[in-house]
Design a protein around this motif. Sequence first.
Motif, PDB file in Angstrom:
ATOM      1  N   CYS A  22       0.764  -1.006  -0.024  1.00  0.00           N
ATOM      2  CA  CYS A  22      -0.019   0.121   0.024  1.00  0.00           C
ATOM      3  C   CYS A  22       0.787   1.373   0.076  1.00  0.00           C
ATOM      4  O   CYS A  22       1.178   1.454   0.926  1.00  0.00           O
ATOM      5  CB  CYS A  22      -1.037  -0.049   1.141  1.00  0.00           C
ATOM      6  SG  CYS A  22      -1.913   1.541   1.323  1.00  0.00           S
ATOM      7  N   ARG A  23       1.007   1.752  -1.109  1.00  0.00           N
ATOM      8  CA  ARG A  23       1.758   3.033  -1.216  1.00  0.00           C
ATOM      9  C   ARG A  23       1.320   4.060  -0.396  1.00  0.00           C
ATOM     10  O   ARG A  23       2.313   5.097   0.032  1.00  0.00           O
ATOM     11  CB  ARG A  23       2.039   3.581  -2.750  1.00  0.00           C
ATOM     12  CG  ARG A  23       2.799   2.670  -3.627  1.00  0.00           C
ATOM     13  CD  ARG A  23       2.224   2.786  -4.924  1.00  0.00           C
ATOM     14  NE  ARG A  23       2.615   3.992  -5.502  1.00  0.00           N
ATOM     15  CZ  ARG A  23       1.676   4.623  -6.805  1.00  0.00           C
ATOM     16  NH1 ARG A  23       1.353   3.941  -7.242  1.00  0.00           N
ATOM     17  NH2 ARG A  23       1.920   5.831  -6.821  1.00  0.00           N
ATOM     18  N   HIS A  24       0.246   4.278  -0.188  1.00  0.00           N
ATOM     19  CA  HIS A  24      -0.532   5.468   0.807  1.00  0.00           C
ATOM     20  C   HIS A  24       0.013   5.267   2.033  1.00  0.00           C
ATOM     21  O   HIS A  24       0.555   6.155   2.674  1.00  0.00           O
ATOM     22  CB  HIS A  24      -1.796   5.363   0.703  1.00  0.00           C
ATOM     23  CG  HIS A  24      -2.566   6.611   1.237  1.00  0.00           C
ATOM     24  ND1 HIS A  24      -2.654   7.765   0.696  1.00  0.00           N
ATOM     25  CD2 HIS A  24      -3.205   6.772   2.405  1.00  0.00           C
ATOM     26  CE1 HIS A  24      -3.334   8.488   1.464  1.00  0.00           C
ATOM     27  NE2 HIS A  24      -3.276   8.121   2.596  1.00  0.00           N
ATOM     28  N   ASN A  25      -0.018   4.203   2.610  1.00  0.00           N
ATOM     29  CA  ASN A  25       0.541   3.900   4.110  1.00  0.00           C
ATOM     30  C   ASN A  25       1.824   3.909   4.046  1.00  0.00           C
ATOM     31  O   ASN A  25       2.315   4.438   5.147  1.00  0.00           O
ATOM     32  CB  ASN A  25      -0.120   2.408   4.426  1.00  0.00           C
ATOM     33  CG  ASN A  25      -1.326   2.421   4.783  1.00  0.00           C
ATOM     34  OD1 ASN A  25      -2.125   3.510   4.932  1.00  0.00           O
ATOM     35  ND2 ASN A  25      -2.268   1.254   5.163  1.00  0.00           N
ATOM     36  N   LEU A  26       2.586   3.285   3.151  1.00  0.00           N
ATOM     37  CA  LEU A  26       4.037   3.391   3.085  1.00  0.00           C
ATOM     38  C   LEU A  26       4.443   5.048   3.198  1.00  0.00           C
ATOM     39  O   LEU A  26       5.442   5.357   3.806  1.00  0.00           O
ATOM     40  CB  LEU A  26       4.714   2.904   2.071  1.00  0.00           C
ATOM     41  CG  LEU A  26       4.898   1.391   1.872  1.00  0.00           C
ATOM     42  CD1 LEU A  26       5.167   0.891   0.503  1.00  0.00           C
ATOM     43  CD2 LEU A  26       5.762   0.835   2.943  1.00  0.00           C
ATOM     44  N   SER A  27       3.888   5.857   2.507  1.00  0.00           N
ATOM     45  CA  SER A  27       3.986   7.209   2.727  1.00  0.00           C
ATOM     46  C   SER A  27       3.819   7.617   4.148  1.00  0.00           C
ATOM     47  O   SER A  27       4.690   8.524   4.682  1.00  0.00           O
ATOM     48  CB  SER A  27       3.150   8.039   1.696  1.00  0.00           C
ATOM     49  OG  SER A  27       3.699   9.371   1.775  1.00  0.00           O
ATOM     50  N   TYR A  28       2.961   7.206   4.862  1.00  0.00           N
ATOM     51  CA  TYR A  28       2.458   7.628   6.244  1.00  0.00           C
ATOM     52  C   TYR A  28       3.642   7.172   7.048  1.00  0.00           C
ATOM     53  O   TYR A  28       4.477   8.179   8.109  1.00  0.00           O
ATOM     54  CB  TYR A  28       1.307   6.913   7.039  1.00  0.00           C
ATOM     55  CG  TYR A  28      -0.068   7.626   6.419  1.00  0.00           C
ATOM     56  CD1 TYR A  28      -0.053   8.863   5.880  1.00  0.00           C
ATOM     57  CD2 TYR A  28      -1.168   6.822   6.604  1.00  0.00           C
ATOM     58  CE1 TYR A  28      -1.243   9.553   5.608  1.00  0.00           C
ATOM     59  CE2 TYR A  28      -2.219   7.464   6.096  1.00  0.00           C
ATOM     60  CZ  TYR A  28      -2.567   8.532   5.529  1.00  0.00           C
ATOM     61  OH  TYR A  28      -3.564   9.226   5.210  1.00  0.00           O
ATOM     62  N   TRP A  29       4.282   5.967   6.812  1.00  0.00           N
ATOM     63  CA  TRP A  29       5.505   5.461   7.639  1.00  0.00           C
ATOM     64  C   TRP A  29       6.740   6.006   7.398  1.00  0.00           C
ATOM     65  O   TRP A  29       7.716   5.763   7.938  1.00  0.00           O
ATOM     66  CB  TRP A  29       5.224   3.702   7.676  1.00  0.00           C
ATOM     67  CG  TRP A  29       3.994   3.289   8.018  1.00  0.00           C
ATOM     68  CD1 TRP A  29       3.126   3.526   8.984  1.00  0.00           C
ATOM     69  CD2 TRP A  29       3.433   2.200   7.452  1.00  0.00           C
ATOM     70  NE1 TRP A  29       2.077   2.837   8.836  1.00  0.00           N
ATOM     71  CE2 TRP A  29       2.205   1.934   8.034  1.00  0.00           C
ATOM     72  CE3 TRP A  29       3.669   1.322   6.272  1.00  0.00           C
ATOM     73  CZ2 TRP A  29       1.352   0.771   7.806  1.00  0.00           C
ATOM     74  CZ3 TRP A  29       2.932   0.235   5.838  1.00  0.00           C
ATOM     75  CH2 TRP A  29       1.553   0.117   6.453  1.00  0.00           C
ATOM     76  N   ALA A  30       6.681   6.682   6.252  1.00  0.00           N
ATOM     77  CA  ALA A  30       8.084   7.372   5.977  1.00  0.00           C
ATOM     78  C   ALA A  30       8.782   8.201   6.947  1.00  0.00           C
ATOM     79  O   ALA A  30       9.988   7.997   7.149  1.00  0.00           O
ATOM     80  CB  ALA A  30       8.017   7.942   4.342  1.00  0.00           C
ATOM     81  N   PRO A  31       8.079   9.357   7.441  1.00  0.00           N
ATOM     82  CA  PRO A  31       6.789   9.887   7.124  1.00  0.00           C
ATOM     83  C   PRO A  31       7.174  10.913   6.209  1.00  0.00           C
ATOM     84  O   PRO A  31       8.002  11.768   6.054  1.00  0.00           O
ATOM     85  CB  PRO A  31       6.392  10.367   8.491  1.00  0.00           C
ATOM     86  CG  PRO A  31       7.636  10.783   9.256  1.00  0.00           C
ATOM     87  CD  PRO A  31       8.503   9.885   8.732  1.00  0.00           C
ATOM     88  N   ASN A  32       6.126  10.892   5.166  1.00  0.00           N
ATOM     89  CA  ASN A  32       6.034  12.007   4.202  1.00  0.00           C
ATOM     90  C   ASN A  32       4.799  12.865   4.188  1.00  0.00           C
ATOM     91  O   ASN A  32       3.989  12.628   5.186  1.00  0.00           O
ATOM     92  CB  ASN A  32       6.016  11.376   2.859  1.00  0.00           C
ATOM     93  CG  ASN A  32       7.211  10.680   2.382  1.00  0.00           C
ATOM     94  OD1 ASN A  32       8.389  11.037   2.775  1.00  0.00           O
ATOM     95  ND2 ASN A  32       7.091   9.657   1.651  1.00  0.00           N
ATOM     96  N   HIS A  33       4.805  14.121   3.781  1.00  0.00           N
ATOM     97  CA  HIS A  33       3.580  14.985   3.859  1.00  0.00           C
ATOM     98  C   HIS A  33       2.545  14.233   3.444  1.00  0.00           C
ATOM     99  O   HIS A  33       2.344  13.628   2.166  1.00  0.00           O
ATOM    100  CB  HIS A  33       3.869  16.409   3.372  1.00  0.00           C
ATOM    101  CG  HIS A  33       5.086  17.150   4.196  1.00  0.00           C
ATOM    102  ND1 HIS A  33       5.671  18.284   3.842  1.00  0.00           N
ATOM    103  CD2 HIS A  33       5.549  16.803   5.161  1.00  0.00           C
ATOM    104  CE1 HIS A  33       6.347  18.655   4.406  1.00  0.00           C
ATOM    105  NE2 HIS A  33       6.666  17.724   5.683  1.00  0.00           N
TER     106      HIS A  33
END
Length: 383
Positions: free
Chosen positions: A248-259
């Motif tokens: 899930c690319r959306h959740n991976l972005s949260y965990w990066a964390p990205n904006h």
Amino acid sequence: MGIYIHIPFCAKKCFYCDFLSAPADDETIKSYVEAIILEIKASHTETVVPVPTMFFGGGTPSIIDPTYISQIMEAVREQYEVESEAEITIECNPGTVSLKKLLAYKSAGINRISFGLQSADNIELRSIGRIHTYEQFQDSYEMARRAGFDNINIDLIAALPNQTTASWENTVRKVIDLEPEHISAYSLILEEGTKLYTVIEMERKNGMDRIPCEDNEREMYYLTNEMLGKAGYMHYEISNYSKPGYECRHNLSYWAPNHYIGFGIGAASYVNDVRYKNIEDINEYIKYLSQAEKIDLSKIQVEVNHLTIENKMEEFMFLGLRRIDGISIKDFYKRFGVRYDSIYGKQTKKFLEQELLVHSDDRIYLSQRGIDVSNSVMCEFLF
């Protein structure tokens, strides 16, 4: 940055749910969608902002008219540059979709479906207040495939009331047989204030406990890892598994964390090192956005938190350690301009000695034992 759209409506509140969601009438739903569109338009900036992921969450986004979803998508595209290969997800409850509705999602640009199954056992489903059966889920899943969706997630919950390891194994096996691209398998958390919490606490006072013990819950977790691994699923986050290339690319972005930016009541955002969330009162939200002559989004934003460098380091660690491959030491230096060991050397040395962390080349990640006590480990990385 990613975009999250909160659709807080559901047919009926599940017994375990503490999310910001509730049933609503048609007029409220219509007014709320209009308000979200106004919020999206008011968020416009002169800077072109590429959007690699979007997520419609809830609540149950699939209970509202799909025309509303299309209108929201159109508003986002007017204000942001949604990438041509963007991952766009919508959460759906079994029994709330039709082939027509799923085709409308596809036409609007949605390319990922997330079904909340939770269990393949109808008795277990009733015990947590789900309004669907496993058979209804099967019908919904097959319709999504017929509509052309080739990226589907299935949500599961382990350690449900009276659940056994055998019944959990049966649920996992049935889901594997369907060959979804992604599976999320969480353990039940009894949240204070929910109906299930109240019932279980009352039963415990009377000497009865229907919730599987911690040992059984961990047995279910290990079984999940084993079964999904053998079936070709990659374990990439504590509770998430996917076929290669379908994380899930959306959740991976949260965990990066990205904006990311969230629209709707209670939606959280992380923009320019500031975290905030929207107000949770739907009437107040609709009233302000529909009546303001000039919308000032700060009027609907609460819990505004300007992150310090220490805050950002903490989040980098406790979000990053949720991923099975953990964090990158080089990335830490690139983000913060200081050596990892100078900040977290003491904690890391302690957990390496206890075999709760693993250090391999550039990566630091939780061992299997570390995953079992992950909350305790992550707490040590807070200042």
